[in-house]
Design an enzyme around this catalytic site. Structure first.
Site, PDB file in Angstrom:
ATOM      1  N   LYS A  77       0.849  -1.194   0.000  1.00  9.97           N
ATOM      2  CA  LYS A  77       0.000   0.000   0.000  1.00  9.97           C
ATOM      3  C   LYS A  77       0.882   1.242   0.000  1.00  9.97           C
ATOM      4  O   LYS A  77       1.900   1.287   0.704  1.00  9.97           O
ATOM      5  CB  LYS A  77      -0.920  -0.018   1.221  1.00  9.97           C
ATOM      6  N   SER A 152      -9.757   1.918   2.821  1.00 13.60           N
ATOM      7  CA  SER A 152      -8.879   2.636   1.913  1.00 13.60           C
ATOM      8  C   SER A 152      -7.858   1.754   1.198  1.00 13.60           C
ATOM      9  O   SER A 152      -7.208   2.192   0.249  1.00 13.60           O
ATOM     10  CB  SER A 152      -8.127   3.723   2.692  1.00 13.60           C
ATOM     11  N   SER A 176     -10.048  -0.418   7.097  1.00 18.20           N
ATOM     12  CA  SER A 176      -9.481  -0.228   5.759  1.00 18.20           C
ATOM     13  C   SER A 176      -8.791  -1.448   5.178  1.00 18.20           C
ATOM     14  O   SER A 176      -8.424  -1.441   4.004  1.00 18.20           O
ATOM     15  CB  SER A 176      -8.504   0.953   5.762  1.00 18.20           C
TER      16      SER A 176
END
Length: 491
Positions: A77, A152, A176
């Site tokens: 990420k 996210s 997330s």
């Protein structure tokens, strides 16, 4: 090869069935062929990956022992630092920022011979539930390209779902990792607060953030946690929670008592509710007993979360001022212009909304009304979980109140915030939680079961998730057509 788990790929490298270089080539071919329609990756680091793969292959040729992640391709990420790569947080503010050091989890991955493929898309600064708030491009759900992948960590979930990599790193501040895992039909694990070092993670909510893995199967979560977990001198919040290995813990018996907050299941769609209770039946058939627990206070969790998270975000993001690093407006003609225009032009609307909310609840006039009351209710939420665990060993809940929804279907910020109703409380209470695929909605989209444990009982959470996976028959599920993404099979 795309069907193989991270553990299976690692074993194939150790046995000589495959090479780390061939595996990296295979997955880069998949990414370059199909990611243009999904948008999971923001950047690739092929030179770095092939150099590391060559080192792993050379070690094997010399007969040297290989690491736990030998040859395993992993996506990261884009709020986790990797030396020499951009860390953009999917924001214009950090579009050209090059990480000067490795996050602790990155050091541990590479020490165990893992192969980093590149950086994955996300909601800007990890603020969002759709991965539509990226400053660069949205990410699509591999199960239905008209739907969002969640957020996210939507790029991480989509990459694993599309089999661009068998493992990805995400961060979880209020769901997330778990929500996009459920939307994309993969496994997502949020460790206990303090179980995995946050050093090198760009902070959103410092008392809430946690790095964790997204994988195709629970066994790979255990593999990842055996690498990631442990105390770190660079993160004073880390603890040595675990004595044995996560992989060994998977074989333990399921707990006898599983708590379910029946009063907190109101408003679920019929097919979501049916799937959840069918999932409980799977656990009951293994000898667990379901007990009703009182967690009605969680109806306040979303409100408390957005007070606490926004306050912490406003503080953490104050450093991005156009002076020290990050985007600087070319239109600025004074120091005040530099601060104001750089932030207005560098941040997206959702990030600015949360900064404004955070500064509002921290203001002298409102702090006692909102922030102090919010932290007081957070303490009561922690107490409610502690009391619930007097009646059970783990807790089961849905991950989400709905499956993945269409891009643009939910635009109102408050409605989007309410999507976090089943996930934020675990961050507020520092608890470990795993999301495992549990079936499909009436639209044919993936659903997830969430198992929550006591702080430091991460291994038990993974064990229950593994047991459910093995007995439900819902394992390593792929979107239709995933096998068509790349026809070649590289050895």
């Amino acid at each position: 090869m795309y069907r193989k788990s991270a553990l299976e790929l690692r074993n194939s490298v150790v046995s000589g069935e495959s090479s780390a270089t061939a595996i990296a080539e295979y997955f880069y071919n998949r990414i370059e062929t199909e990611d243009s329609r999904i948008g999971a990756f923001l950047s690739l680091c092929k030179e770095r990956a092939y150099e590391k793969a060559a080192i792993v292959d050379a070690k094997r040729e010399r007969g040297e022992p290989l690491g736990k992640l030998a040859g395993v391709p992993i996506g990261i990420k884009d709020n986790i630092h990797v030396t020499g790569l951009r860390t953009t947080c999917a924001s214009k503010m950090l579009e050209n920022y090059i990480a000067p050091f490795d996050a602790t989890v990155i050091k541990r991955i590479e020490a165990e011979d893992g192969i980093i493929l590149g950086k994955l898309n996300m909601d800007e600064f990890a603020m969002g539930s759709t991965t539509q708030y990226s400053a660069f491009h949205p990410t699509k759900n591999p199960w239905d390209l008209s739907c969002v992948p969640g957020g996210s960590s939507g790029g991480s979930a989509a990459a694993v779902s599309a089999r661009f990599c068998p493992m990805a790193l995400g961060s979880d501040t209020g769901g997330s990792i778990r929500q996009p895992a459920a939307f994309c039909g993969v496994v997502g694990f949020k460790p206990s607060y303090g179980a995995v070092s946050r050093y090198g993670l760009v902070a959103f909510g410092s008392s809430l953030d946690q790095i964790g893995p997204l994988t195709t199967v629970v066994e790979d979560v255990a593999l990842a946690m055996d690498v990631f977990a442990g105390k770190d001198k660079n993160d004073a919040t880390t603890q040595e929670f675990f004595t044995g290995s996560f992989q060994d813990a998977l074989s333990l018996e399921v707990p006898s008592l599983i708590g379910v907050p029946m009063g907190f299941l109101e408003g679920l769609r019929d097919d979501i509710k049916e799937n959840f209770f069918a999932s409980l039946n799977v656990l009951e058939r293994q000898g667990s007993h379901i007990v009703d627990i009182d967690l009605d206070i969680l109806h306040h969790a979303v409100s408390v979360y957005y007070i606490v998270a926004s306050a912490e975000a406003a503080t953490n993001l104050a450093r991005f001022d156009g002076i020290r690093y990050g985007y600087r407006s070319l239109e600025a003609h004074s120091m005040e212009d530099v601060y104001t225009l750089s932030r207005v032009q560098g941040f997206g609307k959702e990030v600015m909304r949360r900064i404004l909310l955070g500064n509002y609840v921290l203001s002298a006039e409102r702090q006692s009304v909102y922030y102090k009351k919010g932290t007081a209710i957070r303490a009561k939420i922690i107490q409610a979980f502690q009391k619930a665990y007097e009646k059970c060993e783990v807790i089961a809940m849905p991950v989400c109140s709905c499956p993945a929804f269409a891009d643009g279907e939910i635009l109102d910020p408050i409605s989007l915030y309410l999507q976090d109703i089943y996930t934020v409380a675990m961050n507020l209470a520092y608890l470990p939680a795993i999301a495992v695929p549990s079936g499909f909605s009436k639209e044919g989209l993936p659903l997830g079961l969430q198992i929550i444990g006591q702080q430091g009982r991460d291994q038990q959470v993974c064990q229950v998730g593994y047991s459910f996976q093995e007995h439900s028959g819902i394992k390593n599920i792929c979107p239709e057509g995933c096998n068509k993404l790349f026809d070649g099979e590289v050895k």
